[in-house]
Design an enzyme around this catalytic site. Structure first.
Site, mmCIF file in Angstrom:
data_model
loop_
_atom_site.group_PDB
_atom_site.id
_atom_site.type_symbol
_atom_site.label_atom_id
_atom_site.label_comp_id
_atom_site.label_asym_id
_atom_site.label_seq_id
_atom_site.Cartn_x
_atom_site.Cartn_y
_atom_site.Cartn_z
ATOM 1 N N CYS A 114 4.454 -15.292 -9.284
ATOM 2 C CA CYS A 114 3.185 -14.629 -9.641
ATOM 3 C C CYS A 114 2.732 -14.939 -11.067
ATOM 4 C CB CYS A 114 3.315 -13.121 -9.453
ATOM 5 S SG CYS A 114 3.713 -12.703 -7.745
ATOM 6 N N HIS A 255 -2.877 -10.390 -12.782
ATOM 7 C CA HIS A 255 -2.322 -10.755 -11.479
ATOM 8 C C HIS A 255 -2.546 -9.583 -10.531
ATOM 9 C CE1 HIS A 255 0.220 -11.729 -8.210
ATOM 10 N NE2 HIS A 255 1.125 -10.805 -8.514
ATOM 11 N N ASN A 285 -1.907 -9.774 -2.360
ATOM 12 C CA ASN A 285 -1.189 -10.472 -3.440
ATOM 13 C C ASN A 285 -1.038 -11.948 -3.038
ATOM 14 O OD1 ASN A 285 0.642 -11.526 -5.251
ATOM 15 N ND2 ASN A 285 2.049 -9.776 -5.166
HETATM 16 O O1 UT7 Z 1 3.544 -9.803 -7.414
HETATM 17 C C1 UT7 Z 1 4.403 -9.061 -8.248
HETATM 18 C C2 UT7 Z 1 5.415 -8.399 -7.496
HETATM 19 N N1 UT7 Z 1 5.088 -7.364 -6.590
HETATM 20 C C3 UT7 Z 1 4.702 -6.163 -6.980
HETATM 21 O O2 UT7 Z 1 4.277 -5.942 -8.075
HETATM 22 C C4 UT7 Z 1 4.852 -5.031 -6.019
HETATM 23 C C5 UT7 Z 1 5.497 -3.863 -6.692
HETATM 24 N N2 UT7 Z 1 5.785 -2.731 -5.829
HETATM 25 C C6 UT7 Z 1 4.831 -2.027 -5.170
HETATM 26 O O3 UT7 Z 1 3.651 -2.331 -5.241
HETATM 27 C C7 UT7 Z 1 5.261 -0.798 -4.382
HETATM 28 O O4 UT7 Z 1 6.579 -0.491 -4.717
HETATM 29 C C8 UT7 Z 1 5.143 -0.982 -2.852
HETATM 30 C C9 UT7 Z 1 3.675 -1.009 -2.465
HETATM 31 C C10 UT7 Z 1 5.825 -2.241 -2.427
HETATM 32 C C11 UT7 Z 1 5.788 0.194 -2.137
HETATM 33 O O5 UT7 Z 1 5.206 1.411 -2.537
HETATM 34 P P1 UT7 Z 1 6.135 2.692 -2.805
HETATM 35 O O6 UT7 Z 1 5.216 3.794 -3.137
HETATM 36 O O7 UT7 Z 1 7.139 2.281 -3.843
HETATM 37 O O8 UT7 Z 1 6.772 2.961 -1.384
HETATM 38 P P2 UT7 Z 1 8.302 2.862 -0.918
HETATM 39 O O9 UT7 Z 1 8.744 1.448 -0.802
HETATM 40 O O10 UT7 Z 1 9.138 3.749 -1.782
HETATM 41 O O11 UT7 Z 1 8.190 3.506 0.527
HETATM 42 C C12 UT7 Z 1 7.743 4.836 0.709
HETATM 43 C C13 UT7 Z 1 7.675 5.152 2.177
HETATM 44 C C14 UT7 Z 1 8.985 4.868 2.911
HETATM 45 O O12 UT7 Z 1 9.143 5.881 3.885
HETATM 46 P P3 UT7 Z 1 10.155 7.096 3.650
HETATM 47 O O13 UT7 Z 1 11.500 6.454 3.417
HETATM 48 O O14 UT7 Z 1 9.644 7.803 2.439
HETATM 49 O O15 UT7 Z 1 10.041 7.884 4.914
HETATM 50 C C15 UT7 Z 1 8.741 3.548 3.589
HETATM 51 O O16 UT7 Z 1 9.500 3.389 4.746
HETATM 52 O O17 UT7 Z 1 6.695 4.348 2.824
HETATM 53 C C16 UT7 Z 1 7.272 3.660 3.944
HETATM 54 N N3 UT7 Z 1 6.628 2.353 4.068
HETATM 55 C C17 UT7 Z 1 5.566 2.122 4.865
HETATM 56 N N4 UT7 Z 1 4.874 2.909 5.700
HETATM 57 C C18 UT7 Z 1 3.824 2.361 6.364
HETATM 58 C C19 UT7 Z 1 6.962 1.208 3.432
HETATM 59 N N5 UT7 Z 1 6.129 0.220 3.796
HETATM 60 C C20 UT7 Z 1 5.251 0.772 4.674
HETATM 61 C C21 UT7 Z 1 4.163 0.247 5.392
HETATM 62 N N6 UT7 Z 1 3.481 1.065 6.205
HETATM 63 N N7 UT7 Z 1 3.748 -1.042 5.264
#
Ligand code: UT7
Length: 328
Positions: A114, A255, A285
């Site tokens: 990225c 980015h 992204n």
């Molecule tokens: O390009 C540079 C690198 N990338 C980034 O900068 C990305 C950085 N990270 C992020 O943007 C965020 O951490 C994410 C968008 C990837 C994830 O968001 P989050 O608020 O940290 O969610 P999480 O991974 O902690 O997941 C929360 C919940 C989980 O459910 P439980 O365990 O709380 O019941 C996941 O299973 O959301 C669930 N979940 C989803 N639900 C529906 C994870 N992915 C999905 C999905 N759809 N696609």
């Protein structure tokens, strides 16, 4: 020496895939989760006949046309990508051959994930400064749809395919044709950073020399989120290097990973909301392509105008980061 950005170009795959389309394709997710957690509403995904190379080539051709520069006048081609068509030769080699750029041109890929586009700008500037021509094609091109694990909803919904390009010039004097004054023009300062001890936070699960596969994206989302906000929320040293302050910035072009990261970083910097360029809603992204695609969007819709100060900021796998400041 001045390094004016003469034009931008962009290329997206034919197929636009909405969040609901992902659900229809079998991903266990929903539009509300994706929009509220990331701001992403859609992404473009390559069909079989499209690839990082075809997108890079199309973005490059458009940028050259808009700059009024012939391929014969390109001395440097740098493609930022970590999703090349082949392990070798580079995407830059394929672009050079396809557009008919001179065989004397320096053509190479930069694998910076990225942060790749900022690395490519720095590389192209260095090559031009060494006398390797008067014009550089600087391209960010990726096809992350080919390296995401479509069974991992935590990552597959985040990425898209695309390419953006700029034509960068190199002149000894002011570029009066662009802004009508003799102030420094184009790429004023660029800086890069890397903390390889954190490589495990965001990586591919394989590669040529380890698994003989491309692997798939593996990410510790929360950790990357935290680090991205911390890094992109700091005033980058490029501004002072260019003799500027945050208040001079007309456009913040970061980015595009997640709208929550962009807004948190913008808040930390204290930059006004209407100065932030956001395209993650439309492109998702696109890794190294996201900054040049966002630049292209804001230039073609008339927001970024000649003479504006544009601050680009990147953060990604490595963990890596970089910033560049341009007087457009
Ligand atoms: O390009 C540079 C690198 N990338 C980034 O900068 C990305 C950085 N990270 C992020 O943007 C965020 O951490 C994410 C968008 C990837 C994830 O968001 P989050 O608020 O940290 O969610 P999480 O991974 O902690 O997941 C929360 C919940 C989980 O459910 P439980 O365990 O709380 O019941 C996941 O299973 O959301 C669930 N979940 C989803 N639900 C529906 C994870 N992915 C999905 C999905 N759809 N696609």
């Amino acid at each position: 020496m001045n390094f004016p950005i003469l034009s931008t170009g962009a290329a997206l795959p034919r197929t636009c895939v909405s969040n609901d389309d992902l659900v229809a394709r079998g991903v266990e997710t929903n539009d509300a989760w994706i929009v509220s957690r990331t701001g992403i509403r859609q992404r473009y995904i390559c069909e079989k006949d499209e690839s990082t190379f075809t997108l890079a080539r199309d973005a490059a051709v458009q940028a050259l046309e808009r700059a009024g520069i012939a391929a014969a006048d390109v001395g440097v081609i740098v493609v930022a990508t970590c999703t090349p068509d082949l392990s070798f030769p580079s995407v830059a080699a394929l672009v050079q051959g396809a557009i008919g750029a001179p065989t004397t041109c320096a053509a190479l890929d930069v694998n910076g994930a990225c942060s790749g586009f900022i690395m490519a700008l720095a590389t192209a500037k260095g090559l031009l400064a060494q006398g390797m021509g008067k014009h550089a094609l600087v391209i960010g091109a990726e096809t992350f749809s080919r390296v995401v694990d479509w069974n991992d909803r935590g990552t597959c919904v985040l990425f898209g395919d695309g390419a953006g390009a700029v034509v960068m010039g190199c002149t000894d004097d002011g570029v009066k044709g662009l802004t009508g004054d003799a102030a420094p023009q184009g790429l004023l300062a660029v800086e890069l950073g890397m903390d390889g001890t954190q490589a495990g936070c965001l990586k591919s699960s394989g590669g040529v020399s380890s698994t003989q596969t491309a692997g798939v994206v593996v990410m510790q989302g929360r950790e990357v989120f935290k680090q991205a906000v911390r890094q992109m929320g700091q005033v980058p040293p490029v501004l002072a290097q260019a003799g500027l302050a945050l208040g001079d910035v007309d456009w913040l072009v970061p980015h595009q990973a997640n709208v929550r990261i962009l807004e948190a970083a913008r808040d930390a910097l204290g930059v006004a909301a209407d100065k932030l360029v956001v395209t993650v809603d439309k492109h998702a992204n696109t890794s190294a392509a996201s900054i040049p695609l966002a630049l292209d969007a804001a230039v073609t819709d008339g927001r970024i105008a000649r003479g504006d100060i544009v601050l680009m900021q990147a953060f990604g796998a490595g963990l890596s980061w970089g910033s560049a400041v341009v007087r457009w």
